[in-house]
Write a protein that holds these residues in place. Structure first.
Motif, short mmCIF file in Angstrom:
data_model
loop_
_atom_site.label_atom_id
_atom_site.label_comp_id
_atom_site.label_asym_id
_atom_site.label_seq_id
_atom_site.Cartn_x
_atom_site.Cartn_y
_atom_site.Cartn_z
N MET A 115 70.41 17.35 58.27
CA MET A 115 70.49 16.52 57.07
C MET A 115 69.14 16.40 56.37
SD MET A 115 73.52 15.74 56.40
CE MET A 115 73.08 14.66 55.03
N ILE A 116 68.06 16.33 57.14
CA ILE A 116 66.73 16.25 56.52
C ILE A 116 66.42 17.54 55.77
CG2 ILE A 116 64.26 16.21 57.03
CD1 ILE A 116 64.89 14.20 59.26
N PHE A 117 66.75 18.68 56.37
CA PHE A 117 66.54 19.94 55.67
C PHE A 117 67.42 20.02 54.42
CE2 PHE A 117 64.51 21.56 59.56
CZ PHE A 117 63.46 22.26 59.00
N GLY A 118 68.66 19.54 54.53
CA GLY A 118 69.53 19.53 53.36
C GLY A 118 68.99 18.64 52.25
N LEU A 119 68.47 17.46 52.63
CA LEU A 119 67.91 16.54 51.64
C LEU A 119 66.68 17.15 50.97
CD1 LEU A 119 67.77 13.77 50.28
CD2 LEU A 119 66.48 12.94 52.25
N LEU A 120 65.81 17.76 51.75
CA LEU A 120 64.62 18.38 51.18
C LEU A 120 64.99 19.54 50.24
CD1 LEU A 120 62.25 18.43 54.29
CD2 LEU A 120 62.19 16.87 52.34
N ILE B 274 74.72 20.89 47.80
CA ILE B 274 73.83 21.17 48.94
C ILE B 274 73.94 20.06 49.98
CG2 ILE B 274 71.41 21.33 49.64
CD1 ILE B 274 70.87 22.79 47.02
N LEU B 275 73.94 18.81 49.53
CA LEU B 275 74.03 17.68 50.46
C LEU B 275 75.38 17.67 51.18
CD1 LEU B 275 72.35 14.81 48.40
CD2 LEU B 275 71.44 15.99 50.40
N LEU B 276 76.46 17.97 50.45
CA LEU B 276 77.78 18.01 51.09
C LEU B 276 77.86 19.15 52.11
CD1 LEU B 276 80.17 17.27 48.07
CD2 LEU B 276 79.56 15.74 49.96
N ALA C 257 75.31 20.45 53.71
CA ALA C 257 74.47 20.04 54.85
C ALA C 257 75.21 19.05 55.74
CB ALA C 257 73.16 19.44 54.35
N LEU C 258 75.97 18.15 55.11
CA LEU C 258 76.73 17.16 55.88
C LEU C 258 77.81 17.84 56.72
CD1 LEU C 258 77.32 14.21 56.54
CD2 LEU C 258 78.79 14.13 54.52
N MET C 259 78.50 18.82 56.14
CA MET C 259 79.53 19.55 56.88
C MET C 259 78.93 20.30 58.07
SD MET C 259 81.79 21.06 53.70
CE MET C 259 82.83 22.01 54.81
N ILE C 260 77.82 21.00 57.82
CA ILE C 260 77.18 21.77 58.89
C ILE C 260 76.64 20.84 59.97
CG2 ILE C 260 75.28 23.34 59.41
CD1 ILE C 260 75.59 24.46 56.57
N ALA C 261 76.02 19.72 59.53
CA ALA C 261 75.45 18.78 60.50
C ALA C 261 76.53 18.16 61.37
CB ALA C 261 74.67 17.69 59.75
N THR C 262 77.66 17.81 60.76
CA THR C 262 78.76 17.22 61.53
C THR C 262 79.33 18.21 62.53
OG1 THR C 262 79.32 15.80 59.65
CG2 THR C 262 80.99 16.08 61.35
N PHE C 263 79.50 19.46 62.10
CA PHE C 263 80.01 20.50 63.00
C PHE C 263 79.05 20.74 64.17
CE2 PHE C 263 79.86 25.03 64.14
CZ PHE C 263 81.12 25.17 64.70
N GLN D 85 65.78 21.54 44.62
CA GLN D 85 66.68 21.95 43.53
C GLN D 85 66.51 21.05 42.31
OE1 GLN D 85 68.77 24.57 43.26
NE2 GLN D 85 69.31 23.89 41.20
N LEU D 86 66.25 19.77 42.55
CA LEU D 86 66.05 18.82 41.45
C LEU D 86 64.64 18.89 40.87
CD1 LEU D 86 67.90 15.70 42.91
CD2 LEU D 86 68.70 17.24 41.11
N GLY D 87 63.77 19.67 41.51
CA GLY D 87 62.41 19.82 41.01
C GLY D 87 61.52 18.64 41.30
N VAL D 88 61.85 17.87 42.35
CA VAL D 88 61.07 16.68 42.71
C VAL D 88 59.97 17.09 43.69
CG1 VAL D 88 61.15 14.39 43.74
CG2 VAL D 88 63.09 15.22 42.39
N ALA D 89 58.73 17.07 43.23
CA ALA D 89 57.56 17.36 44.08
C ALA D 89 57.79 18.62 44.91
CB ALA D 89 57.25 16.17 44.98
#
Length: 228
Positions: free
Chosen positions: A168-173, A129-131, A133-139, A178-182
């Motif tokens: 990137m913030i949306f990707g991080l969230l 997901i992070l990768l 998001a990084l690709m989409i954000a860079t584009f 996905q990791l079940g963090v809060a």
């Protein structure tokens, strides 16, 4: 009689201890053998995956996405082959350790290892997901910068960076969900961000386009009167 009784008790205790050890030794030897095989398999797969990542030139793609510069800020080196290889290595080490633990009957340890292994797919999905998001954000950053510069509008770099950070913030969230963090807190934050962006966009359009909308309506009214 008392000494003889003590001797009998000691003999019985030693016999029970020997029977326990003798019964446990085969399981212990089997568990050690399974774990050693697991270490060998994990090491081989580590090397295979590392070579495969190098062959696919994943690092070159990540450099084009700008990943390396962010890793350098954290004093880290871009080496995706080594990273993925170690994930595979420890996954199989834990898998064979789980088998060894089951052989020895350490069911509490087995339950803990099983929970850890079941969490690994979530970690891999979060990384993907992070990768992505990084690709989409860079584009989108390059697209916004090119579009704004072609329109000869100031602040192209700032708008491009804002676009990059939003994605990137949306990707991080999403990765944290996905990791079940809060999860509940993150869902609330995402909903709040979307609402904030919608309100901010509406206000910006309303205030900034007020004069233009007034002129447009006046033009339409003039054309209607002219036709009459």
């Amino acid at each position: 009689m008392l000494i003889e009784s003590w001797v009998n008790v000691l003999r019985a205790s030693l016999q029970n201890l020997w029977l326990t050890v003798a019964g446990f030794l085969p399981s212990l030897m089997g568990a050690i053998l399974v774990f050693i095989v697991g270490l060998i398999v994990a090491a081989v797969l580590d090397r295979v995956v590392e070579r495969l990542i190098y062959y696919l030139k994943v690092d070159a793609v990540l450099r084009k996405l700008g990943v390396e510069q962010y890793l350098h800020r954290a004093n880290l080196t871009l080496d995706s082959g080594h990273f993925v290889g170690k994930i595979v290595y420890w996954f199989f080490v834990l898998a064979f350790l789980l088998a060894a633990s089951d052989i020895l009957g350490f069911f509490t340890l087995s339950g803990f290892i099983r929970d850890v292994l079941s969490y690994v797919p979530d970690i891999l999905v979060a990384i993907m997901i992070l990768l992505s998001a990084l690709m989409i954000a860079t584009f989108l950053r390059r697209l916004v910068m090119a579009s704004v510069m072609s329109a000869q509008i100031h602040g192209a770099k700032g708008l491009a960076m804002v676009t990059w950070w939003v994605v990137m913030i949306f990707g991080l969230l999403t990765a944290l969900v996905q990791l079940g963090v809060a999860v509940n807190i993150i869902n609330t934050v995402i909903t709040g961000l979307i609402a904030m962006m919608a309100i901010a966009g509406g206000l910006a359009f309303g205030l900034g386009g007020k004069e233009y909308a007034s002129k447009l309506l006046q033009r339409v009214e003039d054309e209607i009167e002219h036709k009459r």
